[in-house]
Design a protein around this motif. Structure first.
Motif, PDB file in Angstrom:
ATOM      1  N   THR A  57      24.939  49.244 -23.157  1.00 39.39           N
ATOM      2  CA  THR A  57      25.594  47.933 -23.204  1.00 39.39           C
ATOM      3  C   THR A  57      25.067  47.022 -22.098  1.00 39.39           C
ATOM      4  N   ILE A  58      24.883  47.585 -20.917  1.00 42.68           N
ATOM      5  CA  ILE A  58      24.392  46.809 -19.775  1.00 42.68           C
ATOM      6  C   ILE A  58      22.982  46.292 -20.048  1.00 42.68           C
ATOM      7  N   LEU A  59      22.102  47.161 -20.545  1.00 43.44           N
ATOM      8  CA  LEU A  59      20.725  46.734 -20.823  1.00 43.44           C
ATOM      9  C   LEU A  59      20.678  45.655 -21.908  1.00 43.44           C
ATOM     10  N   THR A  64      19.726  40.072 -23.297  1.00 45.73           N
ATOM     11  CA  THR A  64      20.116  38.877 -24.057  1.00 45.73           C
ATOM     12  C   THR A  64      20.449  37.705 -23.128  1.00 45.73           C
ATOM     13  N   GLN A  65      20.979  37.991 -21.946  1.00 48.60           N
ATOM     14  CA  GLN A  65      21.231  36.918 -20.979  1.00 48.60           C
ATOM     15  C   GLN A  65      19.932  36.223 -20.571  1.00 48.60           C
ATOM     16  N   LYS A  66      18.853  36.974 -20.543  1.00 51.75           N
ATOM     17  CA  LYS A  66      17.547  36.389 -20.202  1.00 51.75           C
ATOM     18  C   LYS A  66      16.868  35.777 -21.423  1.00 51.75           C
ATOM     19  N   GLY A  67      17.495  35.935 -22.592  1.00 52.71           N
ATOM     20  CA  GLY A  67      16.927  35.361 -23.810  1.00 52.71           C
ATOM     21  C   GLY A  67      15.663  36.059 -24.285  1.00 52.71           C
ATOM     22  N   LEU A  68      15.581  37.357 -24.023  1.00 54.30           N
ATOM     23  CA  LEU A  68      14.388  38.117 -24.382  1.00 54.30           C
ATOM     24  C   LEU A  68      14.615  38.965 -25.631  1.00 54.30           C
ATOM     25  N   LEU A  90      10.912  42.217 -23.567  1.00 56.96           N
ATOM     26  CA  LEU A  90      11.309  43.058 -22.446  1.00 56.96           C
ATOM     27  C   LEU A  90      10.349  44.235 -22.311  1.00 56.96           C
ATOM     28  N   ALA A  91      10.031  44.855 -23.419  1.00 56.22           N
ATOM     29  CA  ALA A  91       9.120  46.000 -23.396  1.00 56.22           C
ATOM     30  C   ALA A  91       7.787  45.635 -22.752  1.00 56.22           C
ATOM     31  N   SER A 122      15.505  47.417 -12.565  1.00 50.69           N
ATOM     32  CA  SER A 122      16.302  46.953 -11.440  1.00 50.69           C
ATOM     33  C   SER A 122      15.671  45.722 -10.807  1.00 50.69           C
ATOM     34  N   LYS A 123      14.384  45.806 -10.566  1.00 49.99           N
ATOM     35  CA  LYS A 123      13.680  44.682  -9.954  1.00 49.99           C
ATOM     36  C   LYS A 123      13.606  43.489 -10.912  1.00 49.99           C
ATOM     37  N   PHE A 124      13.315  43.744 -12.171  1.00 49.71           N
ATOM     38  CA  PHE A 124      13.185  42.670 -13.154  1.00 49.71           C
ATOM     39  C   PHE A 124      14.495  41.909 -13.344  1.00 49.71           C
ATOM     40  N   PHE A 125      15.608  42.642 -13.470  1.00 51.93           N
ATOM     41  CA  PHE A 125      16.901  42.005 -13.707  1.00 51.93           C
ATOM     42  C   PHE A 125      17.639  41.658 -12.405  1.00 51.93           C
ATOM     43  N   ASP A 126      17.095  42.089 -11.261  1.00 51.14           N
ATOM     44  CA  ASP A 126      17.691  41.850  -9.948  1.00 51.14           C
ATOM     45  C   ASP A 126      19.108  42.413  -9.868  1.00 51.14           C
ATOM     46  N   VAL A 127      19.249  43.647 -10.332  1.00 48.02           N
ATOM     47  CA  VAL A 127      20.494  44.404 -10.214  1.00 48.02           C
ATOM     48  C   VAL A 127      20.136  45.796  -9.717  1.00 48.02           C
TER      49      VAL A 127
END
Length: 145
Positions: free
Chosen positions: A5-7, A12-16, A21-22, A51-56
């Motif tokens: 769910t998190i991924l 989707t928040q990034k509109g990808l 994303l892949a 983690s780095k890509f989504f900054d979480v």
């Protein structure tokens, strides 16, 4: 919330799309699909990239399975307070106030305790109470062992 769910939410928040994303994290679209369907979870190296890509933090990607605390001062950690290394990756051991840009701010326990007493004491928690609390907690944290 679980990893799938998190991924999905972060993507989707990034509109990808799954393909986009892949491509950005060097995996196949099918791998992204399997994560979002809950069939698998990303491996350790891929979690670092995500983690780095989504900054979480990785902890967030895994659904916050454990409560993190700073191993220098004892403060609870979340994505907004976790320190980062010089390359931008999260360091889930320390808060951003104790460890910044690959360096520790405090050279000794007393320096940290004095700082905490100065900033945490108030009408509900006296300086003596803060000092006693910090003196009890700090020696138990990994950084000071």
């Amino acid at each position: 919330m679980d990893t799938k769910t998190i991924l999905l939410k972060l993507r989707t928040q990034k509109g990808l799309s799954q393909d986009e994303l892949a491509e950005k994290i060097f995996v196949t679209r099918q791998a992204v699909s399997r994560w979002e369907n809950g069939e698998t979870i990303p491996n350790t190296e891929t979690l670092k990239l995500l983690s780095k890509f989504f900054d979480v933090s990785i902890n967030t990607l895994l659904g916050s399975p454990r409560q993190l605390i700073c191993q220098c001062c004892g403060m609870p950690l979340d994505d907004s307070t976790i320190s980062k290394e010089t390359d931008g990756t999260f360091n889930e051991e320390y808060c951003k106030w104790c460890y910044t840009d690959g360096k520790f701010k405090y050279s000794g326990k007393e320096q940290l305790i004095d700082f905490c007493v100065e900033h945490m004491a108030n009408e509900n928690w006296t300086a003596e109470q803060v000092r006693a609390h910090m003196e009890a907690i700090i020696p138990k944290l990994n950084h000071w062992k």
